[in-house]
Design a protein around this motif. Sequence first.
Motif, mmCIF file in Angstrom:
data_model
loop_
_atom_site.group_PDB
_atom_site.id
_atom_site.type_symbol
_atom_site.label_atom_id
_atom_site.label_comp_id
_atom_site.label_asym_id
_atom_site.label_seq_id
_atom_site.Cartn_x
_atom_site.Cartn_y
_atom_site.Cartn_z
ATOM 1 N N GLY A 288 41.696 50.861 25.974
ATOM 2 C CA GLY A 288 41.981 50.384 27.321
ATOM 3 C C GLY A 288 42.721 51.380 28.183
ATOM 4 N N ILE A 289 42.809 52.655 27.740
ATOM 5 C CA ILE A 289 43.500 53.685 28.523
ATOM 6 C C ILE A 289 42.517 54.273 29.535
ATOM 7 C CG2 ILE A 289 44.759 55.860 28.452
ATOM 8 C CD1 ILE A 289 46.193 53.467 27.165
ATOM 9 N N ILE A 290 42.914 54.308 30.811
ATOM 10 C CA ILE A 290 42.055 54.813 31.882
ATOM 11 C C ILE A 290 41.869 56.324 31.715
ATOM 12 C CG2 ILE A 290 41.800 55.078 34.377
ATOM 13 C CD1 ILE A 290 43.581 52.552 34.644
ATOM 14 N N THR A 291 40.605 56.789 31.748
ATOM 15 C CA THR A 291 40.307 58.209 31.528
ATOM 16 C C THR A 291 39.686 58.891 32.750
ATOM 17 O OG1 THR A 291 38.197 57.556 30.510
ATOM 18 C CG2 THR A 291 40.064 57.949 29.033
ATOM 19 N N SER A 292 39.151 58.136 33.700
ATOM 20 C CA SER A 292 38.629 58.730 34.938
ATOM 21 C C SER A 292 38.734 57.711 36.059
ATOM 22 C CB SER A 292 37.174 59.187 34.758
ATOM 23 O OG SER A 292 36.310 58.076 34.595
ATOM 24 N N TRP A 293 38.692 58.229 37.326
ATOM 25 C CA TRP A 293 39.006 57.383 38.486
ATOM 26 C C TRP A 293 38.446 58.066 39.731
ATOM 27 C CZ3 TRP A 293 41.261 52.662 38.362
ATOM 28 C CH2 TRP A 293 41.860 52.148 39.499
ATOM 29 N N ASN A 294 37.528 57.428 40.428
ATOM 30 C CA ASN A 294 36.920 58.080 41.598
ATOM 31 C C ASN A 294 37.619 57.681 42.896
ATOM 32 O OD1 ASN A 294 35.889 55.456 41.983
ATOM 33 N ND2 ASN A 294 34.002 56.240 42.895
ATOM 34 N N HIS A 306 45.916 60.362 39.716
ATOM 35 C CA HIS A 306 47.036 60.756 38.858
ATOM 36 C C HIS A 306 48.004 59.606 38.583
ATOM 37 C CE1 HIS A 306 48.867 61.254 42.891
ATOM 38 N NE2 HIS A 306 49.992 60.951 42.276
ATOM 39 N N GLU A 307 47.896 58.527 39.359
ATOM 40 C CA GLU A 307 48.780 57.382 39.149
ATOM 41 C C GLU A 307 48.273 56.428 38.074
ATOM 42 O OE1 GLU A 307 50.891 56.206 43.217
ATOM 43 O OE2 GLU A 307 48.708 56.284 43.473
ATOM 44 N N VAL A 308 46.978 56.543 37.720
ATOM 45 C CA VAL A 308 46.426 55.593 36.760
ATOM 46 C C VAL A 308 45.863 56.241 35.497
ATOM 47 C CG1 VAL A 308 45.883 53.823 38.467
ATOM 48 C CG2 VAL A 308 44.209 55.608 37.990
ATOM 49 N N ILE A 309 45.363 57.474 35.590
ATOM 50 C CA ILE A 309 44.769 58.112 34.406
ATOM 51 C C ILE A 309 45.840 58.290 33.341
ATOM 52 C CG2 ILE A 309 43.756 60.245 33.526
ATOM 53 C CD1 ILE A 309 42.168 60.468 36.090
ATOM 54 N N GLY A 310 45.530 57.825 32.135
ATOM 55 C CA GLY A 310 46.485 57.863 31.035
ATOM 56 C C GLY A 310 47.262 56.569 30.870
ATOM 57 N N LYS A 311 47.095 55.637 31.832
ATOM 58 C CA LYS A 311 47.783 54.348 31.737
ATOM 59 C C LYS A 311 46.808 53.261 31.324
ATOM 60 C CE LYS A 311 51.375 55.517 35.077
ATOM 61 N NZ LYS A 311 52.061 55.131 36.332
ATOM 62 N N LEU A 316 46.082 46.687 36.215
ATOM 63 C CA LEU A 316 45.249 46.241 37.330
ATOM 64 C C LEU A 316 44.791 44.795 37.185
ATOM 65 C CD1 LEU A 316 42.875 49.353 37.376
ATOM 66 C CD2 LEU A 316 44.944 49.033 38.753
ATOM 67 N N ILE A 317 45.130 44.142 36.062
ATOM 68 C CA ILE A 317 44.547 42.840 35.745
ATOM 69 C C ILE A 317 45.568 41.724 35.934
ATOM 70 C CG2 ILE A 317 43.423 41.475 33.940
ATOM 71 C CD1 ILE A 317 42.508 44.102 32.681
ATOM 72 N N PRO A 318 45.282 40.728 36.785
ATOM 73 C CA PRO A 318 46.175 39.570 36.926
ATOM 74 C C PRO A 318 46.280 38.813 35.594
ATOM 75 C CG PRO A 318 44.595 39.663 38.735
ATOM 76 C CD PRO A 318 44.154 40.657 37.723
ATOM 77 N N GLU A 319 47.427 38.171 35.389
ATOM 78 C CA GLU A 319 47.675 37.501 34.110
ATOM 79 C C GLU A 319 46.648 36.413 33.804
ATOM 80 O OE1 GLU A 319 49.822 38.180 36.380
ATOM 81 O OE2 GLU A 319 51.268 39.543 35.424
ATOM 82 N N ASP A 320 46.163 35.718 34.824
ATOM 83 C CA ASP A 320 45.269 34.584 34.564
ATOM 84 C C ASP A 320 43.851 35.007 34.163
ATOM 85 O OD1 ASP A 320 44.829 35.610 37.081
ATOM 86 O OD2 ASP A 320 44.203 33.704 37.945
ATOM 87 N N VAL A 321 43.524 36.298 34.253
ATOM 88 C CA VAL A 321 42.205 36.758 33.792
ATOM 89 C C VAL A 321 42.352 37.817 32.694
ATOM 90 C CG1 VAL A 321 40.989 36.221 35.934
ATOM 91 C CG2 VAL A 321 42.095 38.461 35.669
ATOM 92 N N ARG A 347 45.676 45.026 43.391
ATOM 93 C CA ARG A 347 45.802 46.292 44.094
ATOM 94 C C ARG A 347 47.220 46.837 43.952
ATOM 95 N NH1 ARG A 347 45.332 47.161 49.035
ATOM 96 N NH2 ARG A 347 43.867 48.911 48.977
ATOM 97 N N LYS A 348 47.409 48.086 44.378
ATOM 98 C CA LYS A 348 48.733 48.714 44.286
ATOM 99 C C LYS A 348 49.772 47.941 45.087
ATOM 100 C CE LYS A 348 51.040 53.187 44.956
ATOM 101 N NZ LYS A 348 50.861 54.609 45.376
ATOM 102 N N ASN A 349 49.352 47.331 46.213
ATOM 103 C CA ASN A 349 50.292 46.573 47.057
ATOM 104 C C ASN A 349 50.507 45.142 46.570
ATOM 105 O OD1 ASN A 349 47.922 45.306 47.712
ATOM 106 N ND2 ASN A 349 47.872 45.988 49.854
ATOM 107 N N GLY A 350 49.910 44.824 45.401
ATOM 108 C CA GLY A 350 50.105 43.506 44.825
ATOM 109 C C GLY A 350 49.055 42.485 45.200
ATOM 110 N N ALA A 351 48.208 42.786 46.187
ATOM 111 C CA ALA A 351 47.178 41.831 46.610
ATOM 112 C C ALA A 351 46.139 41.659 45.501
ATOM 113 C CB ALA A 351 46.507 42.317 47.878
#
Length: 522
Positions: A288-294, A306-311, A316-321, A347-351
């Motif tokens: 489940g580690i992110i390896t690429s991002w367009n 650079h904020e997500v690759i390796g994390k 990115l997933i809400p708790e209910d799903v 999203r990054k802003n929480g939406a």
Amino acid sequence: MSSNSLQENTGNTEESRNNYWQTALSCIGEGVILTDKNGHITFLNPTAESLCGWSHREAIGRPLHDVFVVIDERDRRPIENPVEGILRQSKKEGLPAHLILITRTGHEIQIEDNVAPIIGADDQLQGIVLVFRDISEKRAASLTNQHLAAIVASSDDIIASKNLDGIITSWNAGAERALGYKAEEVIGRHISILVPDDHLEDVTRILNQIRQGKRVDHYVTKRRTKDGRIIDVSLTVSPIFDAYGLIVGASKVGRDITAQLHAHELQAQLAAVVKFSDDIIASKDLNGIITSWNTGAEKVLGYAAHEVIGKHISMLIPEDVADDFKNILSRISRGESVEHFETRRRRKNGAIIDVSLTVSPIKDISGRIVGASKIGRDITHAKQIQKGLVEKEMELRVLADTIPQLAWMANPDGFIFWYNRRWFEYTGTTLGEMQGWGWQSVHDREFLPAVTKRWKQSIESGESFEMEFPLRGADGRFRWFLTQVNPLKDESGRILRWFGTNTDITAQREQDEALKASEARL
């Protein structure tokens, strides 16, 4: 002259002759060893001393097998009696006879040349003379050349040579497979038969570099095959030197890289599509580690690469799903794909947004699943529109159920899929009985052909439909209805749906008929 003087003179002559031959044999470049009939060494020259590791003084009088061991190269077994063995093998096969001499230092000497018996005046064996040279380096060089020739012959690469005039002088099987010509079809011909017209200048330029002793590495160019196809090749061209160090030609090692270049071009195109796509395109490993991002993912979800690759993807997933992620990863591990799966992401802003995902396994070169690629699309706006349409349709259906007319909706092909409540109340039927073309069962048989013909004409032309005809009620009685049908079209004029109403005009028709009858009486 006395007999003693004669004998002394004769002895001196014999000794002089021996000295003469020994001096002569000492000067030649081959090793020379003489033995008596018992195999004891009577002479060895300096070359033999050097090759065998024994001095003349040490070797004289010793058995031949003390100086070196003679073995048969084929089975690596020593020859027990070197004199008899060498003579016997010489008579059978002649020399070189697969013999190896092992010296006192353990050095192996592969020998060739001559061995001969020394026959006395009484025709008896007096010994042998062995004349030999060390051919170990020659044999090793020959073996190396054989190995190199086998490599050249079996290589899939194009391996060829040409002289400084551009005439082809050698051609391997790899060249035949890649370019289609057999060796006899190209050797002796100019290299230009393989070169497209727009690359002929390259031949002159490279030959000039070769004349200067320069090597050309990994030069990408084009060649024409026997059947006229143009292929891409990568060439390494090197000078060929003769024994005097003069450049006499060029060797060429090439590889057909047509498929490779095509793959690189395709990869570049795909990379551009991925980079500039508005869709979310990303990948992750099986943990489940992110390896690429367009950039599409960056625009939709707000995170830079650079904020997500390796994390972990869970950011990115809400708790209910959260369970959706586990289920998808389990299916990917089994080699399954997940298409158009609707879920939500943060999203990054929480939406929280709605997304449609297609997830596919990523396999390494051995076919082992190592991760998952994800293509996603933000469907939040589409979902909102769809929700609004559903709500409006529900409102329309509620409204349609409250109007006094019979109402219905049909697909562009005329298949009726919905009726309002008033229809079922009047006809006493069900949706299962009426959907499609089931409505024909409540029509008067006298009017049905005309109604059906008129309705099909409207479907074909896209024009509105209006007609009066009777419909049978639940009590079995027919009442007259004014039927009006109108199409709903999109911006291009394509019909999306038909809306129809049936208004009861029986009372109006009865009044009209009564009025006409009254006027007739008057």
